[in-house]
Design an enzyme around this catalytic site. Structure first.
Site, PDB file in Angstrom:
ATOM      1  N   GLU A  49       0.841  -1.205   0.000  1.00 40.14           N
ATOM      2  CA  GLU A  49       0.000   0.000   0.000  1.00 40.14           C
ATOM      3  C   GLU A  49       0.871   1.249   0.000  1.00 40.14           C
ATOM      4  OE1 GLU A  49      -1.941  -0.286   3.885  1.00 40.14           O
ATOM      5  OE2 GLU A  49      -0.242   0.763   4.797  1.00 40.14           O
ATOM      6  N   HIS A  99       0.413   5.726   1.120  1.00 41.77           N
ATOM      7  CA  HIS A  99      -0.420   6.784   1.687  1.00 41.77           C
ATOM      8  C   HIS A  99       0.440   8.024   1.846  1.00 41.77           C
ATOM      9  CE1 HIS A  99       1.592   4.786   4.972  1.00 41.77           C
ATOM     10  NE2 HIS A  99       0.807   3.735   4.878  1.00 41.77           N
ATOM     11  N   HIS A 144       5.883   6.340   7.798  1.00 44.26           N
ATOM     12  CA  HIS A 144       5.947   5.390   8.910  1.00 44.26           C
ATOM     13  C   HIS A 144       7.362   5.365   9.477  1.00 44.26           C
ATOM     14  CE1 HIS A 144       2.138   3.349   8.342  1.00 44.26           C
ATOM     15  NE2 HIS A 144       2.473   2.742   7.236  1.00 44.26           N
ATOM     16  N   HIS A 177       4.744   0.103   0.089  1.00 38.71           N
ATOM     17  CA  HIS A 177       5.525  -0.632   1.086  1.00 38.71           C
ATOM     18  C   HIS A 177       4.784  -1.886   1.517  1.00 38.71           C
ATOM     19  CE1 HIS A 177       2.929   2.205   3.212  1.00 38.71           C
ATOM     20  NE2 HIS A 177       2.908   1.352   4.237  1.00 38.71           N
ATOM     21  N   CYS A 213       5.528   0.208  14.828  1.00 37.36           N
ATOM     22  CA  CYS A 213       5.274   1.153  13.735  1.00 37.36           C
ATOM     23  C   CYS A 213       4.625   2.392  14.333  1.00 37.36           C
ATOM     24  CB  CYS A 213       4.376   0.536  12.672  1.00 37.36           C
ATOM     25  SG  CYS A 213       3.985   1.691  11.336  1.00 37.36           S
TER      26      CYS A 213
HETATM   27 MN    MN Z   1       1.281   1.654   5.688  1.00 38.46          MN
END
Ligand code: MN
Length: 155
Positions: free
Chosen positions: A66, A68, A72, A106, A120
């Site tokens: 995914e 975004h 992270h 990722h 995370c």
């Molecule tokens: Mn993610």
């Protein structure tokens, strides 16, 4: 002063009072991943602008490929695996630190013989993940990067 400071004890293989959750509810593009919201998600932890989660990926499992707009911060705690970051694939092991940049595809994959556990850290306020296009998947394949599920495993 605020009296909400606390210690969440790690006892018997889990964090005291922290639920084990499904990683995601509405997609089948991941396998064998659990999530624990450790710090920042509870009502009395709003002094934090970030949420620290612990993910555990069972042997052979993987998170969704995914992207975004938020980044992270990932710190591996145990196990071995692979991180796909954009068009590159990296072996990851305990105490490795991974920066997933904004708008970058990722995926975290556990090795076949050990669970992969990592922290995370994300912004509390963040956008929803988006999936790769078929063309992006083809490009990754051409580059020798192997996200999961592979073509043969697709539902
Ligand atoms: Mn993610």
């Amino acid at each position: 002063m605020d009296d909400r400071s606390k210690v969440i004890k790690y006892l018997n293989g889990g964090w005291d009072g922290v639920a084990v959750r499904d990683y995601k509810e509405n997609d089948r593009l991941h396998r064998s991943v659990t999530r624990r919201d450790l710090l920042g998600a509870a009502q009395d932890e709003h002094g934090l602008s970030v949420i620290t989660r612990y993910f555990e990926v069972a042997p052979g499992g993987y998170s969704t490929l995914e992207r975004h707009e938020h980044a992270h911060a990932v710190i591996v705690l145990h196990g071995q695996g692979t991180a796909i970051l954009g068009e590159h694939s990296y072996a990851i092991a305990p105490f490795d630190c991974v920066y997933v940049a904004r708008d970058t595809l990722h995926q975290f994959q556990a090795s076949e013989d050990a669970a992969l556990g990592f922290l995370c850290i994300v912004d509390r306020v963040r956008d929803r993940p988006r999936l790769p296009s078929p063309d992006e998947l083809k490009r990754l394949a051409a580059l020798g990067v192997s996200p999961k599920p592979g073509v043969a495993e697709k539902p």
